[in-house]
Design a protein around this motif. Sequence first.
Motif, PDB file in Angstrom:
ATOM      1  N   CYS A   1     -17.392 -11.928   0.300  1.00 56.54           N
ATOM      2  CA  CYS A   1     -17.800 -13.268   0.722  1.00 56.54           C
ATOM      3  C   CYS A   1     -19.250 -13.279   1.206  1.00 56.54           C
ATOM      4  CB  CYS A   1     -16.888 -13.750   1.860  1.00 56.54           C
ATOM      5  SG  CYS A   1     -17.167 -15.474   2.262  1.00 56.54           S
TER       6      CYS A   1
ATOM      7  N   ARG B   1     -20.473 -16.049   2.821  1.00 60.51           N
ATOM      8  CA  ARG B   1     -20.570 -17.069   3.860  1.00 60.51           C
ATOM      9  C   ARG B   1     -20.894 -16.426   5.218  1.00 60.51           C
ATOM     10  NH1 ARG B   1     -20.452 -22.380   1.646  1.00 60.51           N
ATOM     11  NH2 ARG B   1     -19.001 -22.343  -0.107  1.00 60.51           N
TER      12      ARG B   1
ATOM     13  N   CYS C   1     -19.814 -17.279   8.333  1.00 63.75           N
ATOM     14  CA  CYS C   1     -18.967 -17.755   9.439  1.00 63.75           C
ATOM     15  C   CYS C   1     -19.016 -16.760  10.601  1.00 63.75           C
ATOM     16  CB  CYS C   1     -17.537 -17.964   8.962  1.00 63.75           C
ATOM     17  SG  CYS C   1     -17.451 -19.036   7.513  1.00 63.75           S
TER      18      CYS C   1
ATOM     19  N   PHE D   1     -17.296 -16.062  13.253  1.00 64.83           N
ATOM     20  CA  PHE D   1     -16.107 -15.396  13.834  1.00 64.83           C
ATOM     21  C   PHE D   1     -15.480 -14.390  12.878  1.00 64.83           C
ATOM     22  CE2 PHE D   1     -15.161 -19.341  11.666  1.00 64.83           C
ATOM     23  CZ  PHE D   1     -14.245 -18.937  10.719  1.00 64.83           C
ATOM     24  N   CYS D   2     -15.994 -14.312  11.645  1.00 65.70           N
ATOM     25  CA  CYS D   2     -15.227 -13.634  10.600  1.00 65.70           C
ATOM     26  C   CYS D   2     -15.739 -12.232  10.265  1.00 65.70           C
ATOM     27  CB  CYS D   2     -15.249 -14.473   9.321  1.00 65.70           C
ATOM     28  SG  CYS D   2     -14.229 -13.755   8.028  1.00 65.70           S
TER      29      CYS D   2
ATOM     30  N   ILE E   1     -14.449 -10.483   7.733  1.00 66.98           N
ATOM     31  CA  ILE E   1     -14.086 -10.148   6.345  1.00 66.98           C
ATOM     32  C   ILE E   1     -15.266  -9.634   5.515  1.00 66.98           C
ATOM     33  CG2 ILE E   1     -13.211 -11.099   4.177  1.00 66.98           C
ATOM     34  CD1 ILE E   1     -11.227 -12.736   5.866  1.00 66.98           C
ATOM     35  N   PRO E   2     -16.455 -10.274   5.605  1.00 67.05           N
ATOM     36  CA  PRO E   2     -17.576  -9.727   4.827  1.00 67.05           C
ATOM     37  C   PRO E   2     -17.897  -8.267   5.205  1.00 67.05           C
ATOM     38  CG  PRO E   2     -18.039 -11.968   5.501  1.00 67.05           C
ATOM     39  CD  PRO E   2     -16.792 -11.571   6.223  1.00 67.05           C
TER      40      PRO E   2
ATOM     41  N   GLN F   1     -11.729 -14.882  -1.056  1.00 66.21           N
ATOM     42  CA  GLN F   1     -12.148 -15.235   0.298  1.00 66.21           C
ATOM     43  C   GLN F   1     -12.579 -16.693   0.294  1.00 66.21           C
ATOM     44  OE1 GLN F   1     -11.154 -13.161   2.173  1.00 66.21           O
ATOM     45  NE2 GLN F   1     -11.314 -11.207   1.078  1.00 66.21           N
ATOM     46  N   ASP F   2     -13.255 -17.098  -0.787  1.00 63.36           N
ATOM     47  CA  ASP F   2     -13.736 -18.474  -0.958  1.00 63.36           C
ATOM     48  C   ASP F   2     -13.708 -18.793  -2.443  1.00 63.36           C
ATOM     49  OD1 ASP F   2     -17.007 -20.091  -0.456  1.00 63.36           O
ATOM     50  OD2 ASP F   2     -15.112 -20.807  -1.299  1.00 63.36           O
TER      51      ASP F   2
ATOM     52  N   PHE G   1     -13.460 -23.869   0.265  1.00 61.95           N
ATOM     53  CA  PHE G   1     -14.377 -23.939   1.417  1.00 61.95           C
ATOM     54  C   PHE G   1     -14.999 -25.329   1.417  1.00 61.95           C
ATOM     55  CE2 PHE G   1     -18.077 -23.101   4.027  1.00 61.95           C
ATOM     56  CZ  PHE G   1     -17.640 -22.122   4.915  1.00 61.95           C
TER      57      PHE G   1
ATOM     58  N   ARG H   1     -20.456 -22.998  10.029  1.00 66.73           N
ATOM     59  CA  ARG H   1     -19.640 -23.462   8.896  1.00 66.73           C
ATOM     60  C   ARG H   1     -20.460 -24.342   7.965  1.00 66.73           C
ATOM     61  NH1 ARG H   1     -15.018 -21.241   7.393  1.00 66.73           N
ATOM     62  NH2 ARG H   1     -14.074 -23.248   6.890  1.00 66.73           N
TER      63      ARG H   1
HETATM   64  S1  SF4 Z   1     -13.949 -17.320   7.091  1.00 62.91           S
HETATM   65 FE1  SF4 Z   1     -13.662 -17.145   4.899  1.00 62.91          FE
HETATM   66  S2  SF4 Z   1     -15.468 -18.089   4.035  1.00 62.91           S
HETATM   67 FE2  SF4 Z   1     -15.983 -17.622   6.157  1.00 62.91          FE
HETATM   68  S3  SF4 Z   1     -16.906 -15.573   6.110  1.00 62.91           S
HETATM   69 FE3  SF4 Z   1     -14.706 -15.298   6.440  1.00 62.91          FE
HETATM   70  S4  SF4 Z   1     -13.846 -14.950   4.394  1.00 62.91           S
HETATM   71 FE4  SF4 Z   1     -15.872 -15.895   4.155  1.00 62.91          FE
END
Ligand code: SF4
Length: 434
Positions: free
Chosen positions: A148, A150, A152, A154-155, A157-158, A192-193, A229, A268
């Motif tokens: 991803c 993006r 964001c 709080f995330c 995941i990246p 993820q998106d 998204f 966001r």
């Molecule tokens: S919340 Fe979703 S869109 Fe945002 S950074 Fe995390 S995986 Fe990516």
Amino acid sequence: MRTKYNTQNKINIITLGCSKNIYDSEVLLGQLHANNIEAEHEKKGNIVVVNTCGFIEKAKEESINTILEQVVKKEKGEIDKVFVTGCLSERYKKDLEKDIENVDSYFGTSQLPELLAALGADYKHELLGERLLTTPKNYAYLKISEGCDRPCSFCAIPLMRGKHRSFPLEELVASAKSLAQKGVKELLLIAQDTTYYGLDIYKKRALADLLRALAKVEGIEWIRLHYAFPTGFPMDVIEVIQKEPKICNYIDIPLQHISDSVLKSMRRGTTEAKTTALIQQFRKSIPNITIRTTLIVGYPGETEEDFQKLKNWVKKMRFDRLGCFTYSHEENTTAYQLEDNVPQEIKDKRAEEIMEIQAEISFEKNQEKVGKTFKCVVDRKEGDYFVARTEADSPDVDNEVLVDAKKYYLKQADFTNLKIIEATDFDLYGEPLS
Ligand code: SF4
């Protein structure tokens, strides 16, 4: 020391976390079988692979507990080896190697060839997209990209999945055809998106093109869009959903919050006005569209006023499906620099309040379905019921239609019309038309 399994190693894959992890476990299973190595998903085996989740605190705890359970089994001689892969392993490999030593090896999210080698298998590139399904045979997840881009706040995941990489459209269509040949009738598009699809390899948003191409695959009857998204949402996707009967009138679009100051801090890239307008546009274009969303409460700096705004908005927007998480303070995310100043009990209380509102909305919406007939797919038999779903329901996360198995017989994986006779907040009761 060899356990009683003996001669033939058997691999047991345990999957934690989201549908993308399920997809990765299915790819691993497919590779192992292609190497004539016996492997199953969450069954028995003398060699265990734990595919972990590292998204938020609760998920991390569950992953660590699962690893520890398997290590204890190894120490008791019940199993021979424990391997760990997935997001938690990608994110905390060094710490895990130090803290939980009795694991044979830890692998990152892009180390499938190395994991396979440790399991005595060769990575077979020609199997791209091929996998062994762990879901009921009538539906399958189709991961359309990895990572991803993006920001964001709080995330994490990246940090675990890296930058966004779309999978080529032809490969995805080939996967869909192969799944259809195996009897799959419903595809759940995940990433993820999903709305970012194509921006890297085609230099344009190509989700609509992908949906159109998948809709041409024979045997596939339902295609469902998850993980959209809001910012930069490609409206041509709505046109495809409108026009293509196979594309479910359904969209899963995590929105996370609605207060402008919280959305800004979350990075966001959208506002209350833009988000509300987007949802209203979806409903204007496709009146019976089912919208699923996910929210986060207790984000750093979320005031009582922000929360009241969110609550009132949830009441006003009346989502069909809604999940709510409490904010988890994740190191190395940009939000980690903020003070995690909303006490856990307040976070939990706010999530509870949102879900109470949603239970009422869901109950009211479900009452409107009583007496109506819907095309449903039969997923399984469970206890005294056959469990089916309407087009408005995604597996594992949404409502189910329960049919009394003492009175009626339904065939798994069949589509059938069911009349709704009763409804609760999150379940429907139905019967076949006589
Ligand atoms: S919340 Fe979703 S869109 Fe945002 S950074 Fe995390 S995986 Fe990516």
